[in-house]
Design an enzyme around this catalytic site. Structure first.
Site, PDB file in Angstrom:
ATOM      1  N   ASP A 250     -10.920  -0.774  -2.098  1.00  0.00           N
ATOM      2  CA  ASP A 250     -11.567   0.318  -1.394  1.00  0.00           C
ATOM      3  C   ASP A 250     -11.980   1.320  -2.474  1.00  0.00           C
ATOM      4  O   ASP A 250     -11.482   1.288  -3.606  1.00  0.00           O
ATOM      5  CB  ASP A 250     -10.650   0.953  -0.350  1.00  0.00           C
ATOM      6  CG  ASP A 250     -11.469   1.781   0.657  1.00  0.00           C
ATOM      7  OD1 ASP A 250     -12.661   2.047   0.384  1.00  0.00           O
ATOM      8  OD2 ASP A 250     -10.918   2.169   1.703  1.00  0.00           O
TER       9      ASP A 250
HETATM   10  C1  BGC Z   1     -13.863   3.727   2.902  1.00  0.00           C
HETATM   11  C2  BGC Z   1     -14.432   2.322   3.053  1.00  0.00           C
HETATM   12  C3  BGC Z   1     -15.874   2.330   2.618  1.00  0.00           C
HETATM   13  C4  BGC Z   1     -15.981   2.841   1.203  1.00  0.00           C
HETATM   14  C5  BGC Z   1     -17.392   2.902   0.674  1.00  0.00           C
HETATM   15  C6  BGC Z   1     -14.098   4.290   1.534  1.00  0.00           C
HETATM   16  O1  BGC Z   1     -13.708   5.622   1.487  1.00  0.00           O
HETATM   17  O2  BGC Z   1     -12.484   3.713   3.181  1.00  0.00           O
HETATM   18  O3  BGC Z   1     -14.307   1.896   4.380  1.00  0.00           O
HETATM   19  O4  BGC Z   1     -16.416   1.045   2.748  1.00  0.00           O
HETATM   20  O5  BGC Z   1     -15.448   4.158   1.157  1.00  0.00           O
HETATM   21  O6  BGC Z   1     -18.103   3.919   1.289  1.00  0.00           O
END
Ligand code: BGC
Length: 800
Positions: A250
């Site tokens: 993530d």
């Molecule tokens: C989120 C993800 C997301 C990623 C990219 C993160 O903060 O938890 O779900 O895909 O950011 O935007």
């Protein structure tokens, strides 16, 4: 396409597995250590790293689960810098309420088409984390409180997107069930709960739909960051489930790049440039990290690039109108009709009637949540406009805002206008819901309540006009028990994307028939929720104290009343269930056990409609605590009035099993299982039982096994009796012949009892028993107990 570089273009073997290392080896040999390290991080917020000298391109990834959020420029997390217009489909909380895997697949296909048209190689979704508490700020991005529903729909979404030659990223793996302290908190979950509840949906989606990538979560699981958790990322995901894709972090989940790489995390996003790549190079040079571990991760990145660039045809032209129509049709399938007294809905206005549409949300719709999933919609249906466009001629659709979107001191005046309108109308539709500021990635809600301005307004509207329907917009369960008595009908529309307004109009006026069902329980109050005492934790830890009793599993076990149960939803027609039968074939020990379940569903009402038929299973004779019933299969059937259909489900041994921590495996116990089919978890229309003849579960007997455990095992008991012997009357000697002693200390480990005089269990007897049972059952003794016992024995008296 890297085909010329890849040995066999990443062809899977007969079992569908890909040996990434051998496939990519020619290319790997050409890469310098620095280039390899660079490939394990992105090159910017949304791109993988290119290696231009070898013709390895960068590929782009973008959020998100219910619509594309492709950012044209520098990336950010929460859509501040905007994104190119894309269709905003119903969010996961809504889509799950359709219980319709074909629909979810179609939405996935459309999402995949848009991604391809925008040059996006991987869509960062779906998110299938379990809704542990209604308060989780991202519940609108997740499907359900149930792992079967989450897993089946997650798989359908992956299959849809990937059918277009675009990858997915199944997220957030794992136990990311809250936003509070999400980058640091440790989810403290026992293994059985993890396996049965929090991992089961991931397991289904991974094994069935084979996502190109899996995204690890931010949080720790039992003290270890998900990004560094070798048990999660390698043992379970790859070794057990056979995942052969890439694990991406993530965004910002990596704290120690080398530890993460060693645990199985292939790609770090966004890249910690100059830090993570340098750390990898240093670790390989110093011998801290085996270069082969790096090679495997690089090979997986190359395989992803290869997959993403395999289709060289130009993407098909998009049809935004068709995608909008799909978004609207999907939203129609998602709405859940919670109640409908006096059959108030659908509204049947005639010429000269007035319908009062009240609530700012009817004019300024709320249709998605905030954060990384936020889509810039191609257009937005407004319920008020749609009602005006669809109402019969001569029907007045009058509007009053009733409340402000943000609480304001004008609320009083808005409320007066709305009450006056309600008084003169024939029926009232109040659009209520949670303010946008309440539901977002990044933080959890602190209560389940609608704004007081809305509930206060509602009671006044009901006094003015009892023919009152409520249309709700929320991304997670809200409390209804303090206001729903004022409404004859409640239609929960969730956050249903850009077509939500049109869908609401179609459902209210009867052009469509509600067919959504609750994918999460609506509790009477927050205090009843199973996680209540353990959410969101403190001091960096959240204890999953309710264990497997999440959602309806908990409400049922505690016999708590709820506002509306899991699986509930009404229709403008009715359905009857009949002729349930269950038939067992095969044997668990042969791996071919199947419980076939069939029953008939009939549309007993006056109009065409869809029923979501649900099959629940319970094991009332289990030796461990199990939920009273658990969803194991479901189907959505579409029937004309009077039409009937037979529904068939096939359950496997796994569907009847629980995770045994002592066996470290799924365990199926012999005995009676209850099967129930119906229209919700608490509207079970037919039940039957089946008897499963399963072999006894293997027990591992050792020195730390209690006397009672030895006696419960046929082999152990026979050996024990033989070792202890009998007196002249044939009665067992020692403790085996003394019922009172047995009651009091029968739950002592036999290694402990060996030191008690007069029981007939000396250390040498116990030692012999352990060897004999292990030889007789061909099972090694349980390691811990055995070695502890032997060590103690040696230390205590040197007897062994
Ligand atoms: C989120 C993800 C997301 C990623 C990219 C993160 O903060 O938890 O779900 O895909 O950011 O935007």
């Amino acid at each position: 396409m890297l085909g010329e570089w890849m040995d066999v273009a990443a062809q899977p073997d007969g079992e569908g597995n890909v040996n990434v290392l051998s496939n990519a080896s020619p290319l790997l040999g050409q890469l310098t250590l620095e280039e390899k390290a660079s490939l394990c991080l992105g090159s910017d917020f949304w791109h993988t790293a290119p290696v231009e000298r070898l013709g390895i391109p960068a590929i782009m990834v973008s959020d998100g689960p219910h619509g594309l959020r492709r950012q044209p420029d520098e990336g950010d997390h929460v859509g501040i810098s905007g994104s190119v217009p894309a269709t905003c489909f119903p969010t996961a909380c809504a889509l799950a309420s359709s219980w319709d895997l074909r629909l979810v697949r179609r939405v996935g296909e459309a999402l995949g088409r848009e991604a391809r048209a925008q040059g996006v190689a991987v869509v960062l979704g779906p998110g299938i984390n379990i809704k542990r508490s209604p308060l989780c700020g991202r519940n609108f991005e997740y499907f359900s409180e149930d792992p079967v529903l989450s897993g089946v729909l997650g798989a359908a979404m992956i299959e849809g997107v990937q059918s277009q030659g675009v990858g997915t990223s199944l997220k957030h793996y794992a136990a990311n069930n809250q936003e509070t302290d999400r980058l640091r908190v440790s989810a403290e979950v026992d293994e059985r709960t993890l396996r049965e509840i929090y991992l089961a949906g991931f397991e289904r989606a991974v094994t069935q739909a084979r996502p190109w990538t899996v995204m690890c979560s931010y949080n720790k699981v039992n003290g270890v960051y998900a990004s560094e958790n070798a048990w999660l990322l390698t043992t379970v995901l790859r070794d057990e489930w056979g995942f052969d894709g890439l694990v991406v972090s993530d965004w910002g989940a990596v704290h120690d790049r080398v530890a993460a790489l060693a645990a199985g995390l292939d790609l770090e996003m966004p890249p910690n440039l100059g830090v993570s790549d340098a750390a990898i190079v240093t670790a390989v040079r110093s011998g801290q990290l085996d270069e082969q571990v790096l090679d495997v991760a690089v090979a997986r990145v190359l395989r992803l690039v290869d997959r993403a660039t395999a289709n060289t045809e130009s993407p098909p032209l998009l049809d935004p109108d068709a995608h909008h129509a799909l978004a609207r049709a999907a939203a129609t399938e998602c709405a859940v009709l919670l109640k409908n007294e006096d059959r108030l809905l659908p509204l049947r206005p005639s010429r000269g009637d007035t319908i009062a549409v009240i609530g700012e949300f009817a004019r300024t719709p709320r249709f998605q949540g905030a954060g990384s999933s936020q889509v810039n919609p191609t257009r937005v249906d407004v319920a008020l406009d749609e009602l005006r466009a669809s109402a019969p001629d001569g029907v007045e659709i009058a509007f009053a805002a009733g409340y402000g979107i943000d609480t304001s001191d004008r609320d009083q005046q808005l409320a007066e206008e709305a009450v006056a309108l309600a008084r003169r109308a024939d029926a009232v539709v109040a659009f209520l819901g949670l303010p946008a500021a309440d539901e977002s990635e990044g933080f959890d809600r602190t209560n389940m309540d609608l704004p007081a301005s809305q509930t206060a307004l509602l009671s006044r509207l009901a006094e003015a006009n009892p023919n009152l329907a409520v249309v709700l917009a929320s991304g997670s369960a809200v409390r209804l028990s303090d206001w729903e008595q004022h409404a004859k009908a409640v239609l929960e529309c969730w956050l249903s994307g850009q077509g939500a307004g049109g869908a609401a109009a179609d459902l209210l006026l009867g052009a469509a028939n509600p067919s959504g069902r609750l994918a999460e329980t609506l509790p009477l109050r927050l205090e009843d929720t199973p996680a209540y005492l353990n959410f969101p934790g403190e001091d960096g830890r959240v204890r999953y104290g309710e264990g497997i009793f999440v959602g309806y599993r908990g409400y049922d076990a505690l016999d708590h009343q709820v506002s509306y149960p899991f699986g509930h939803g009404l229709s403008y027609t009715t359905f009857g269930y009949a002729d349930l039968s269950a038939n067992v074939t095969g044997r668990p020990q042969d791996g071919d056990l199947v419980v076939g379940v069939t029953f008939r569903v009939t549309n007993t009402g006056g109009r065409r409609g869809k029923e979501v038929v649900q099959l629940y299973v319970g094991d009332s004779e289990a030796s461990v605590a199990r939920p009273i019933r658990e969803l194991k299969a479901f189907a959505k059937v579409d029937l004309d009035p009077g039409e009937a259909t037979m529904v068939e489900f096939a359950l496997t041994a796994r569907d009847l099993s629980y995770w045994s921590t002592s066996l470290d495996d799924w365990a199926l116990e012999a005995g009676e299982f209850e099967l129930a089919v119906g229209a919700s978890s608490r509207d079970l229309r037919l039940t039957t039982t089946v008897n499963i003849a399963a072999p006894p579960l293997p027990t591992r007997l050792d020195g730390m096994s209690t006397l009672q455990e030895w006696l419960a095992d046929p082999t152990g008991s026979a050996l024990l009796h033989k070792a202890v012997g009998t007196d002249e009357t044939g009665r067992p000697t020692g403790i085996l012949g003394n019922d009172e002693l047995m009651r009091v200390i029968g739950n002592f480990p036999i290694s402990t009892l060996a030191a008690f005089p007069g029981l007939g269990l000396s250390h040498s007897v116990v030692h012999t028993l352990i060897d004999q049972v292990s030889a007789a059952t061909n099972r090694p003794p349980g390691a811990t107990g055995e070695s502890a016992y032997r060590q103690n024995g040696i230390l205590m008296n040197g007897e062994l």
